[in-house]
Design a protein around this motif. Structure first.
Motif, PDB file in Angstrom:
ATOM      1  N   VAL A 262     110.088   6.696  35.782  1.00  0.00           N
ATOM      2  CA  VAL A 262     109.744   5.694  35.305  1.00  0.00           C
ATOM      3  C   VAL A 262     108.687   5.122  36.295  1.00  0.00           C
ATOM      4  CG1 VAL A 262     110.459   3.813  37.484  1.00  0.00           C
ATOM      5  CG2 VAL A 262     112.162   5.999  36.686  1.00  0.00           C
ATOM      6  N   GLN A 263     108.273   4.100  34.984  1.00  0.00           N
ATOM      7  CA  GLN A 263     107.046   2.957  34.850  1.00  0.00           C
ATOM      8  C   GLN A 263     107.052   3.599  36.738  1.00  0.00           C
ATOM      9  OE1 GLN A 263     104.437  -0.354  33.940  1.00  0.00           O
ATOM     10  NE2 GLN A 263     105.176   0.962  31.985  1.00  0.00           N
ATOM     11  N   THR A 264     105.477   4.134  37.510  1.00  0.00           N
ATOM     12  CA  THR A 264     105.091   3.317  38.979  1.00  0.00           C
ATOM     13  C   THR A 264     104.315   2.805  38.792  1.00  0.00           C
ATOM     14  OG1 THR A 264     104.388   5.709  38.825  1.00  0.00           O
ATOM     15  CG2 THR A 264     106.428   5.400  39.869  1.00  0.00           C
ATOM     16  N   ASP A 265     102.906   2.721  38.203  1.00  0.00           N
ATOM     17  CA  ASP A 265     102.285   2.296  38.206  1.00  0.00           C
ATOM     18  C   ASP A 265     101.040   1.595  36.885  1.00  0.00           C
ATOM     19  OD1 ASP A 265      99.266   1.157  39.203  1.00  0.00           O
ATOM     20  OD2 ASP A 265      98.347   3.305  39.755  1.00  0.00           O
ATOM     21  N   HIS A 266     100.409   0.546  36.124  1.00  0.00           N
ATOM     22  CA  HIS A 266     100.346   0.386  35.076  1.00  0.00           C
ATOM     23  C   HIS A 266      98.432  -1.024  35.399  1.00  0.00           C
ATOM     24  CE1 HIS A 266      99.921  -3.197  32.126  1.00  0.00           C
ATOM     25  NE2 HIS A 266     100.359  -2.431  31.415  1.00  0.00           N
ATOM     26  N   TYR A 267      97.930  -0.175  34.430  1.00  0.00           N
ATOM     27  CA  TYR A 267      96.514  -1.021  34.356  1.00  0.00           C
ATOM     28  C   TYR A 267      96.415  -1.202  33.181  1.00  0.00           C
ATOM     29  CZ  TYR A 267      91.904  -2.514  35.230  1.00  0.00           C
ATOM     30  OH  TYR A 267      90.306  -2.930  34.222  1.00  0.00           O
ATOM     31  N   ALA A 268      96.346  -2.773  32.768  1.00  0.00           N
ATOM     32  CA  ALA A 268      95.829  -2.643  31.263  1.00  0.00           C
ATOM     33  C   ALA A 268      94.723  -4.463  31.896  1.00  0.00           C
ATOM     34  CB  ALA A 268      97.080  -3.305  30.851  1.00  0.00           C
ATOM     35  N   THR A 269      94.277  -4.608  30.651  1.00  0.00           N
ATOM     36  CA  THR A 269      92.730  -5.815  30.128  1.00  0.00           C
ATOM     37  C   THR A 269      92.022  -5.380  29.233  1.00  0.00           C
ATOM     38  OG1 THR A 269      90.622  -6.310  31.672  1.00  0.00           O
ATOM     39  CG2 THR A 269      91.251  -4.527  30.985  1.00  0.00           C
ATOM     40  N   LEU A 270      91.929  -6.722  28.886  1.00  0.00           N
ATOM     41  CA  LEU A 270      91.304  -6.574  27.576  1.00  0.00           C
ATOM     42  C   LEU A 270      89.542  -5.735  27.929  1.00  0.00           C
ATOM     43  CD1 LEU A 270      92.184 -10.136  26.454  1.00  0.00           C
ATOM     44  CD2 LEU A 270      92.084  -8.136  25.243  1.00  0.00           C
ATOM     45  N   VAL A 271      88.704  -5.605  26.796  1.00  0.00           N
ATOM     46  CA  VAL A 271      87.223  -5.615  27.426  1.00  0.00           C
ATOM     47  C   VAL A 271      86.470  -5.989  26.722  1.00  0.00           C
ATOM     48  CG1 VAL A 271      86.253  -3.721  27.899  1.00  0.00           C
ATOM     49  CG2 VAL A 271      88.603  -3.046  27.850  1.00  0.00           C
ATOM     50  N   ASN A 272      85.390  -6.462  26.557  1.00  0.00           N
ATOM     51  CA  ASN A 272      84.295  -7.195  26.354  1.00  0.00           C
ATOM     52  C   ASN A 272      83.630  -6.056  25.619  1.00  0.00           C
ATOM     53  OD1 ASN A 272      81.946  -8.396  25.364  1.00  0.00           O
ATOM     54  ND2 ASN A 272      82.410  -9.695  26.449  1.00  0.00           N
ATOM     55  N   PRO A 273      83.322  -5.601  24.194  1.00  0.00           N
ATOM     56  CA  PRO A 273      83.168  -4.492  23.728  1.00  0.00           C
ATOM     57  C   PRO A 273      81.339  -4.588  23.454  1.00  0.00           C
ATOM     58  CG  PRO A 273      83.978  -6.053  22.085  1.00  0.00           C
ATOM     59  CD  PRO A 273      84.030  -6.721  23.848  1.00  0.00           C
ATOM     60  N   GLN A 274      81.122  -6.359  24.347  1.00  0.00           N
ATOM     61  CA  GLN A 274      78.990  -6.166  23.998  1.00  0.00           C
ATOM     62  C   GLN A 274      78.548  -6.257  22.559  1.00  0.00           C
ATOM     63  OE1 GLN A 274      78.739  -3.749  27.929  1.00  0.00           O
ATOM     64  NE2 GLN A 274      77.203  -5.326  27.432  1.00  0.00           N
ATOM     65  N   ILE A 275      79.314  -6.214  21.416  1.00  0.00           N
ATOM     66  CA  ILE A 275      79.450  -6.349  19.625  1.00  0.00           C
ATOM     67  C   ILE A 275      80.432  -7.561  19.086  1.00  0.00           C
ATOM     68  CG2 ILE A 275      78.543  -3.633  19.698  1.00  0.00           C
ATOM     69  CD1 ILE A 275      80.634  -2.808  17.884  1.00  0.00           C
ATOM     70  N   PRO A 276      80.381  -7.864  17.714  1.00  0.00           N
ATOM     71  CA  PRO A 276      81.345  -9.068  17.423  1.00  0.00           C
ATOM     72  C   PRO A 276      82.669  -7.413  17.026  1.00  0.00           C
ATOM     73  CG  PRO A 276      78.846  -9.365  16.157  1.00  0.00           C
ATOM     74  CD  PRO A 276      78.564  -8.217  17.225  1.00  0.00           C
ATOM     75  N   ILE A 277      83.165  -8.661  16.375  1.00  0.00           N
ATOM     76  CA  ILE A 277      84.385  -7.813  16.635  1.00  0.00           C
ATOM     77  C   ILE A 277      84.520  -7.750  15.310  1.00  0.00           C
ATOM     78  CG2 ILE A 277      87.394  -7.407  16.632  1.00  0.00           C
ATOM     79  CD1 ILE A 277      86.910  -8.159  19.036  1.00  0.00           C
ATOM     80  N   PRO A 278      85.166  -6.898  14.281  1.00  0.00           N
ATOM     81  CA  PRO A 278      85.213  -7.451  12.997  1.00  0.00           C
ATOM     82  C   PRO A 278      86.314  -7.740  12.477  1.00  0.00           C
ATOM     83  CG  PRO A 278      84.389  -4.768  12.827  1.00  0.00           C
ATOM     84  CD  PRO A 278      84.596  -5.305  14.751  1.00  0.00           C
ATOM     85  N   PRO A 279      86.779  -8.907  10.842  1.00  0.00           N
ATOM     86  CA  PRO A 279      87.015  -9.973  10.833  1.00  0.00           C
ATOM     87  C   PRO A 279      88.965  -8.808  10.927  1.00  0.00           C
ATOM     88  CG  PRO A 279      85.204 -10.468  10.287  1.00  0.00           C
ATOM     89  CD  PRO A 279      84.980  -9.405  10.606  1.00  0.00           C
ATOM     90  N   ALA A 280      88.190  -7.543   9.969  1.00  0.00           N
ATOM     91  CA  ALA A 280      90.110  -6.615  10.159  1.00  0.00           C
ATOM     92  C   ALA A 280      90.225  -6.467  11.122  1.00  0.00           C
ATOM     93  CB  ALA A 280      89.115  -5.426   8.622  1.00  0.00           C
ATOM     94  N   ALA A 281      89.598  -6.270  12.437  1.00  0.00           N
ATOM     95  CA  ALA A 281      90.122  -5.054  13.676  1.00  0.00           C
ATOM     96  C   ALA A 281      90.579  -6.358  14.034  1.00  0.00           C
ATOM     97  CB  ALA A 281      88.577  -5.161  14.639  1.00  0.00           C
ATOM     98  N   SER A 282      90.158  -7.858  14.311  1.00  0.00           N
ATOM     99  CA  SER A 282      91.308  -8.990  14.384  1.00  0.00           C
ATOM    100  C   SER A 282      92.634  -9.683  13.762  1.00  0.00           C
ATOM    101  CB  SER A 282      89.916  -9.932  14.700  1.00  0.00           C
ATOM    102  OG  SER A 282      88.687  -9.931  15.359  1.00  0.00           O
ATOM    103  N   ARG A 283      92.552  -8.934  12.729  1.00  0.00           N
ATOM    104  CA  ARG A 283      93.515  -9.707  11.572  1.00  0.00           C
ATOM    105  C   ARG A 283      94.573  -8.456  12.018  1.00  0.00           C
ATOM    106  NH1 ARG A 283      89.674 -10.716   7.118  1.00  0.00           N
ATOM    107  NH2 ARG A 283      89.857  -7.886   6.632  1.00  0.00           N
ATOM    108  N   VAL A 284      94.529  -7.687  12.972  1.00  0.00           N
ATOM    109  CA  VAL A 284      95.974  -6.186  12.738  1.00  0.00           C
ATOM    110  C   VAL A 284      95.506  -6.286  14.407  1.00  0.00           C
ATOM    111  CG1 VAL A 284      96.075  -4.095  13.240  1.00  0.00           C
ATOM    112  CG2 VAL A 284      95.108  -5.214  11.478  1.00  0.00           C
ATOM    113  N   ASN A 285      94.910  -6.722  15.155  1.00  0.00           N
ATOM    114  CA  ASN A 285      95.663  -6.651  17.029  1.00  0.00           C
ATOM    115  C   ASN A 285      95.112  -8.141  17.245  1.00  0.00           C
ATOM    116  OD1 ASN A 285      92.451  -7.454  17.558  1.00  0.00           O
ATOM    117  ND2 ASN A 285      92.126  -4.738  17.366  1.00  0.00           N
ATOM    118  N   HIS A 286      94.936  -8.484  16.521  1.00  0.00           N
ATOM    119  CA  HIS A 286      94.204 -10.350  17.087  1.00  0.00           C
ATOM    120  C   HIS A 286      93.719 -10.472  18.236  1.00  0.00           C
ATOM    121  CE1 HIS A 286      98.207 -10.965  14.173  1.00  0.00           C
ATOM    122  NE2 HIS A 286      98.384  -9.856  14.717  1.00  0.00           N
TER     123      HIS A 286
END
Length: 403
Positions: A146-170
């Motif tokens: 049973v899921q009892t705890d959860h943590y999730a967040t976007l993270v600023n990588p402090q570098i540009p996100i390559p278009p190829a990566a964005s096309r997959v994870n949006h």
């Protein structure tokens, strides 16, 4: 310039020295123009270099995780909101600060004993564990399934996100512009991964990405992990692929893909439980098959040697004998008795030969132990070679004529 565009220009117009002019090497560019790219050789070399840069670019911008189906069996919590402004520099250590060790052995018994674990997944800017960055992270703690705890967040990588990566994870630069840096979320991540088994698909990648992102001021962390990639090979052997997307689709866990860390975590948790069930179920079936085989063997033996008072009696031999020892031992099969290697509370007879040539430890291991058991009222009886042969002959006289 984009490596793809540069490669095309070099391939088509490299003989004019265009790549040299682009690099502001005017003199070399004029030389290329006047010599047809130094007689074609320099042009060919430049095309090879441009191709290498193109391939390298696409390798480093390829997304780090498999495409994953979406799952709706568990709700995905909303992302944690953050108002802090990301710091201008990356605060990660020079080396990986996650000291990982794999789960002891994913046997059925060990897997059954796992009550608590945390499922981890990250989305990243690429596959380079040292130089790429985390753009999203999700961790979910499970207690007895049973899921009892959860943590999730976007993270600023402090570098540009390559278009190829964005096309997959949006996930785009705009999405993470106001997100926290990894250094800012490390206390929350540390709380989730500390002193608990970490589960993930190809999870060593995620752990290394975290390890290289841990701030310099933070201490290293020892983490034990269990990789569902390895586990699925044990649970479902013989498959052509063990990508998470294929596994969850073929196993009926999910059929759609979202390429986000939260969904990956849910899918991985379900895959882990499915693998665990399959391995444990296979072990139970194996035990049942063994038990049934033993019962059948006992029944057949009882039917064959029901006349023998030595049926299932346990015999152990020790020492040197006048007759061939192997022949003496094999004679037990004629009366339905069992040959055993060690003396214990289940031993009925110890057949003793000459102990003269035996070392002390060998005498102690069988004869002395049998004496002690006998003195303590156990059923073990010590007989010599002649007594054993006499006993064997007496029992064989009781055998049916067709035996």
């Amino acid at each position: 310039m984009n490596p793809t565009i540069r490669f095309i220009l070099t391939l088509l117009l490299g003989w004019t020295g265009i790549q040299r002019f682009l690099d502001h090497k005017i003199g070399t560019g004029i030389l290329y123009l006047c010599t047809f790219g130094l007689f074609g050789i320099g042009w060919f070399v430049d095309v090879c270099i441009a191709l290498f840069h193109l391939v390298t670019f696409h390798k480093t911008t390829r997304p780090s995780k498999n495409d994953l189906p979406e799952d709706h069996s568990l709700p995905a919590p909303a992302y944690t909101s953050h108002t802090s402004i990301p710091s201008p520099s990356i605060e990660s250590g020079a080396g990986c600060k996650i000291l990982r060790s794999s789960f002891v052995s994913p046997t059925a018994k060990n897997l059954e004993g796992i009550c608590s674990y945390v499922v981890l997944d990250t989305e990243t800017t690429g596959l380079d564990r040292k130089n790429d960055r985390i753009v999203e992270i999700s961790l979910a703690r499970y207690e007895n399934g049973v899921q009892t705890d959860h943590y999730a967040t976007l993270v600023n990588p402090q570098i540009p996100i390559p278009p190829a990566a964005s096309r997959v994870n949006h996930i785009t630069d705009t999405d993470v512009a106001t997100a926290p840096t990894f250094a800012q979320i490390w206390p929350d991540v540390c709380r989730m991964v500390q002193d608990v088994l970490i589960v993930g698909h190809n999870v060593t990648f995620d752990l290394d990405m975290i390890g290289y992102a841990i701030p310099d001021s933070a201490a290293s962390l020892n983490v034990q992990y269990l990789d569902t990639l390895t586990l699925s090979k044990k649970a479902f052997p013989g498959r052509s692929t063990y990508k998470l997307a294929n596994l969850v689709k073929d196993l009926g866990i999910s059929s759609t893909q979202t390429h986000r860390a939260d969904d990956d975590v849910v899918l991985t948790a379900q895959l882990f439980e499915r693998c665990r069930f399959e391995i444990m179920d296979a072990y139970r079936k194996e035990l049942e098959a063994r038990r049934a085989a033993r019962e059948q063997a006992r029944a057949e033996k009882a039917a064959r040697f029901g006349w023998s008072p030595m049926l299932n009696k346990n015999f152990v031999f020790t020492g040197d004998f006048q007759q061939n020892r192997e022949k003496l031992e094999s004679s037990l099969e004629k009366i339905g008795a069992n040959l055993r290697d060690n003396v214990n509370g289940n031993t009925d007879y110890l057949v003793k030969g000459s102990l003269t040539n035996l070392p002390d430890w060998a005498v102690e291991r069988k004869y002395s132990k049998a004496v002690t058991l006998s003195q303590n009222g156990k059923k073990v009886k010590i007989i010599d070679e002649s007594e054993y042969i006499s006993l064997l002959q007496q029992v064989l006289q009781m055998a049916p004529t067709h035996q």
